[in-house]
Design a protein around this motif. Structure first.
Motif, PDB file in Angstrom:
ATOM      1  N   ARG A 171       1.033   6.871   5.669  1.00  0.00           N
ATOM      2  CA  ARG A 171       1.461   5.796   6.562  1.00  0.00           C
ATOM      3  C   ARG A 171       1.457   4.436   5.858  1.00  0.00           C
ATOM      4  O   ARG A 171       2.378   3.640   6.014  1.00  0.00           O
ATOM      5  N   TYR A 172       0.417   4.164   5.077  1.00  0.00           N
ATOM      6  CA  TYR A 172       0.224   2.813   4.540  1.00  0.00           C
ATOM      7  C   TYR A 172       0.604   2.665   3.056  1.00  0.00           C
ATOM      8  O   TYR A 172       0.762   1.549   2.583  1.00  0.00           O
ATOM      9  N   CYS A 173       0.689   3.782   2.320  1.00  0.00           N
ATOM     10  CA  CYS A 173       0.900   3.671   0.871  1.00  0.00           C
ATOM     11  C   CYS A 173       2.169   4.367   0.408  1.00  0.00           C
ATOM     12  O   CYS A 173       2.232   4.882  -0.715  1.00  0.00           O
ATOM     13  N   ALA A 174       3.191   4.432   1.265  1.00  0.00           N
ATOM     14  CA  ALA A 174       4.449   5.081   0.901  1.00  0.00           C
ATOM     15  C   ALA A 174       5.314   4.112   0.097  1.00  0.00           C
ATOM     16  O   ALA A 174       6.337   3.617   0.559  1.00  0.00           O
ATOM     17  N   SER A 175       4.875   3.831  -1.126  1.00  0.00           N
ATOM     18  CA  SER A 175       5.576   2.859  -1.966  1.00  0.00           C
ATOM     19  C   SER A 175       5.262   3.125  -3.421  1.00  0.00           C
ATOM     20  O   SER A 175       4.257   3.765  -3.753  1.00  0.00           O
ATOM     21  N   ASP A 232       5.343   0.333  -5.453  1.00  0.00           N
ATOM     22  CA  ASP A 232       4.892  -0.985  -5.878  1.00  0.00           C
ATOM     23  C   ASP A 232       3.367  -1.055  -5.814  1.00  0.00           C
ATOM     24  O   ASP A 232       2.760  -0.805  -4.772  1.00  0.00           O
ATOM     25  N   GLU A 233       2.752  -1.397  -6.959  1.00  0.00           N
ATOM     26  CA  GLU A 233       1.294  -1.387  -7.035  1.00  0.00           C
ATOM     27  C   GLU A 233       0.661  -2.379  -6.058  1.00  0.00           C
ATOM     28  O   GLU A 233      -0.399  -2.105  -5.493  1.00  0.00           O
ATOM     29  N   ALA A 234       1.292  -3.527  -5.865  1.00  0.00           N
ATOM     30  CA  ALA A 234       0.740  -4.512  -4.921  1.00  0.00           C
ATOM     31  C   ALA A 234       0.751  -3.967  -3.499  1.00  0.00           C
ATOM     32  O   ALA A 234      -0.231  -4.123  -2.744  1.00  0.00           O
ATOM     33  N   GLU A 235       1.864  -3.294  -3.130  1.00  0.00           N
ATOM     34  CA  GLU A 235       1.933  -2.704  -1.796  1.00  0.00           C
ATOM     35  C   GLU A 235       0.938  -1.559  -1.644  1.00  0.00           C
ATOM     36  O   GLU A 235       0.343  -1.376  -0.583  1.00  0.00           O
ATOM     37  N   ILE A 236       0.768  -0.789  -2.722  1.00  0.00           N
ATOM     38  CA  ILE A 236      -0.198   0.310  -2.669  1.00  0.00           C
ATOM     39  C   ILE A 236      -1.610  -0.234  -2.489  1.00  0.00           C
ATOM     40  O   ILE A 236      -2.405   0.296  -1.697  1.00  0.00           O
TER      41      ILE A 236
END
Length: 694
Positions: free
Chosen positions: A42-46, A48-52
């Motif tokens: 839900r929260y880490c579907a990326s 990009d390290e900053a978004e993760i």
């Protein structure tokens, strides 16, 4: 991302997760894997390290705010009462109460067994009625005083897939090679395939076989710390792990009094951890187990048919070379005495646990894998809906030494490999032969050990073989015993030896040549060589296991008493010895401890909060202190307001950590029911137990 990651994301978009994120959070939390993966998806579907990083913080915040920890049940209930409602992440069970003629929900860590629930929730989600379901659940407070319940479920969202498309799963599989698919599955388990040998890869896949093939009987024995029980405790929500305790026919198979099917009717896999600790008091249990393991059905007043596989995992305390070169021991040594040759003959696959690596971060993957629950759904679908046995029967040709149960076990093992690695297509001849060789070896390991135990030639045909694509017959051996004469050609025991007509000294001389030959290949127990019958003192070992929700057979005596030998002092850290039932648990704990005559001091370190009636707490602990003084045992009580850990330290060096502390028993439905006084009969809450030497 490497090429495999890119391909997996393209084929299964939205159904994958980065496994290194799971490892990072898992180390600091005691949350089931599929709950973590649900939040990470839900929260880490990326990419990009900053978004993760932001997503990781969101996951941790969600766990902090919404996940109910075992020791925070009172706080969680208070939140609902003061705020009107609150959303939690917890495991929800739904049970029908005959007396009330209605269904009640029970939340495991929220610690309430009488929560009102709407019919639509358990109608839409069968798993609520069949072992429980992890979910995001909104609990609301009931303001109506005349009602006999304080809480009700306002909303429930399962942390599991609501739908699974097997055709889409198979179509995506066809875009991959066998080795790519094998790597996807290993990464889903959390392992990096590039760090594993081809044989180890097959071993790890073999651990999954009971999850896809119905009525598949599996055993793995080996050293501690190799992750044997993980696959059955956390990988799939459709498997359950029984940790020690009593195995009863009512719990496992059918309860005649309640007319209710046992665990085999609700789970795809019923696994037994620490198999050496299983206690079978009812001989009917073994007979029913034999019937069920043979054909998936049994009769206990009613005819019952179920698909559950049975898996047994445990520890070997001797080296494998020592066992296979000994006339005295065999690789079934840890099994309970009640498990006779008829039970052993029903095992389709014996996985050599001694070849598995110890749990280590060097084998963990940093790449993508399936969301665990997605792969578990695929396996569940195949166990219930697909059958590859006939396909295997038409393609395989086995040698003359392969008898009835050998053939069935080998074919079921190959069929299970096909379901996992080739869900909708046929393997190549080379791939199929690889599975056949592995299956024959896994079955031969079973037959060799039975042959060592049997006094006649009933199981003597151990040279199991198959015919390859060119028509050549190939005999398959187990690598650990191929050169061990004691296993390949065991000495037959005299079935009339019980009359003691031959003096023990003479028997020792007769056996000496065979034993001396074994010693040349491995160290053998001195008692086996000398013929002495001195008792063997079993050495205490470290243990790490899970007590599951609803399990029985556990008490303070069964867990602590074996590790108190020679102890004079015991120290308990538990912040939750403050309310009535917690202090009663502590009294029961003291009663168990003082049965060790050397104990002279018990030290309790606990705490309290603003809601604690400190005066009442002090009075009750003082009464216990005085009572212990009369038995010449000193009770020391210390208050530490900032403590959170729960563990018991014994001055002989052992430490016992229980996730819930001493408060791991469910409240009885009635104070006049079974389990009120005998804790071994009382149902438990789910908790982890770690016993280790300092």
């Amino acid at each position: 991302m490497d090429a495999l990651d890119t391909k997996l994301n393209d084929l299964f978009d939205g159904k994958v997760v980065r496994k290194d994120l799971v490892h990072r959070i898992k180390k600091g939390t005691n949350v089931p894997t599929f709950v973590l993966e649900f939040l990470l998806a839900r929260y880490c579907a990326s990419d990009d390290e900053a978004e993760i990083q932001a997503g990781m913080e969101a996951v941790l915040e969600t766990l902090h705010d919404n996940y109910v920890r075992p020791n925070e049940a009172n706080k969680a209930q208070s939140k609902v009462a003061t705020k009107g409602k609150y959303r939690f992440i917890d495991k929800v069970h739904v049970n029908y109460n005959e007396k009330d003629r209605r269904h009640w929900a029970a939340l495991e860590n929220f610690d309430s067994r009488k929560v009102a629930i709407s019919e639509k929730f358990y109608r839409d989600h069968d798993r609520l009625l069949q072992g429980g379901l992890w979910a995001e659940v909104t609990i609301a407070y009931n303001e109506i005083e005349d009602d006999d319940y304080a809480f009700y479920i306002e909303d429930l969202r399962p942390i599991q897939l609501s739908r699974f498309d097997f055709d889409q799963y198979c179509e995506a599989r066809q875009e991959c090679t066998r080795d790519e698919w094998l790597s996807f599955i290993l990464r889903t388990v959390g392992l990096e395939p590039s760090k594993l040998s081809p044989r180890l890869k097959m071993h790890f896949i073999a651990r999954l076989l009971p999850l896809v093939e119905p009525n598949f009987n599996f055993i793995e024995l080996g050293p501690r710390g190799t992750g044997k029980s993980y696959f059955f405790s956390e990988f799939s929500p459709y498997s359950t792990l029984i940790s020690g305790g009593q195995a009863t026919s009512a719990t496992l198979f059918y309860n005649n009094q309640r007319r209710k099917i046992g665990l085999v009717g609700f789970w795809d896999v019923v696994a037994f951890d620490e198999v050496a600790g299983i206690k079978v008091k009812d001989p009917d249990t073994i007979q029913i187990m034999k019937d069920f393991m043979a054909n998936g059905r049994f009769s206990r007043g009613v005819e019952v048919i179920a698909d559950a596989s049975m898996a047994f995992v445990g520890n070997l305390d001797l080296s494998v070379s020592q066992i296979v070169n000994s006339e005295v021991y065999d690789l079934f040594q840890p099994l309970p005495k009640a498990f006779d040759l008829a039970i052993m003959d029903r095992f389709a696959c014996y996985l050599p646990g001694w070849e598995m690596p110890k749990n280590s971060s060097e084998f963990l993957t940093d790449n993508y894998g399936f969301i665990t629950d997605y792969l578990a759904e695929a396996f569940h679908y195949q166990l219930k809906q697909t059958n590859r046995y006939e396909e295997v029967s038409q393609r395989i040709k086995l040698g003359n030494a392969v008898e009835g149960r050998d053939e069935k076990g080998i074919k079921k093992t190959v069929a299970a490999f096909l379901k996992i690695l080739h869900p909708s297509t046929a393997p190549t001849d080379e791939e199929f032969e690889e599975y056949v060789v592995y299956a024959i070896e896994a079955r031969r390991r079973v037959k060799e050990q039975m042959n060592k135990r049997k006094s006649d030639d009933e199981f003597a045909k151990i040279n199991l073989s198959y015919f390859d694509a060119t028509g050549n017959e190939i005999v398959v051996y187990c690598p650990e015993s191929k050169a061990a004469d004691a296993t390949q050609d065991p000495q037959r025991k005299n079935i009339h030896a019980d009359d003691d007509s031959t003096p023990s000294a003479a028997r020792a001389v007769i056996d000496t040549p065979r034993i001396v030959a074994s010693v040349a290949a491995a160290k053998v127990d001195v008692a086996a060589v000398t013929g002495t019958t001195e008792p063997i003192i079993e050495e205490l070992t470290e243990q790490h296991f899970t007590i599951h929700y609803g399990a029985t057979g556990h008490s303070y005596e069964t867990i602590f008493s074996p590790y108190l030998e020679g102890a004079k002092s015991i120290e308990i850290e538990d912040p939750y010895i403050r309310v009535t039932h917690q202090i009663q648990n502590f009294v029961r704990f003291c009663e168990a401890v003082i049965k060790t005559p050397s104990i002279r001091r018990i030290s309790l370190i606990t705490s309290y909060d603003d809601e604690t009636d400190v005066k009442e707490m002090s009075e009750r602990l003082s009464e216990l202190k005085q009572s212990l003084l009369e038995m010449d045992i000193a009770l020391e009580i210390t208050v530490n307001e900032h403590m959170h850990d729960r563990e018991v330290r014994v001055d002989n060096g052992w430490t016992i950590k229980i996730g819930r502390g001493l408060d791991f028993f469910q409240k009885p439905d009635s104070w006049f029911g079974v389990g009120t006084n005998d804790l071994t009969l009382r149902k438990c809450l789910e908790t982890k137990v770690d016993i280790f030497k300092r």
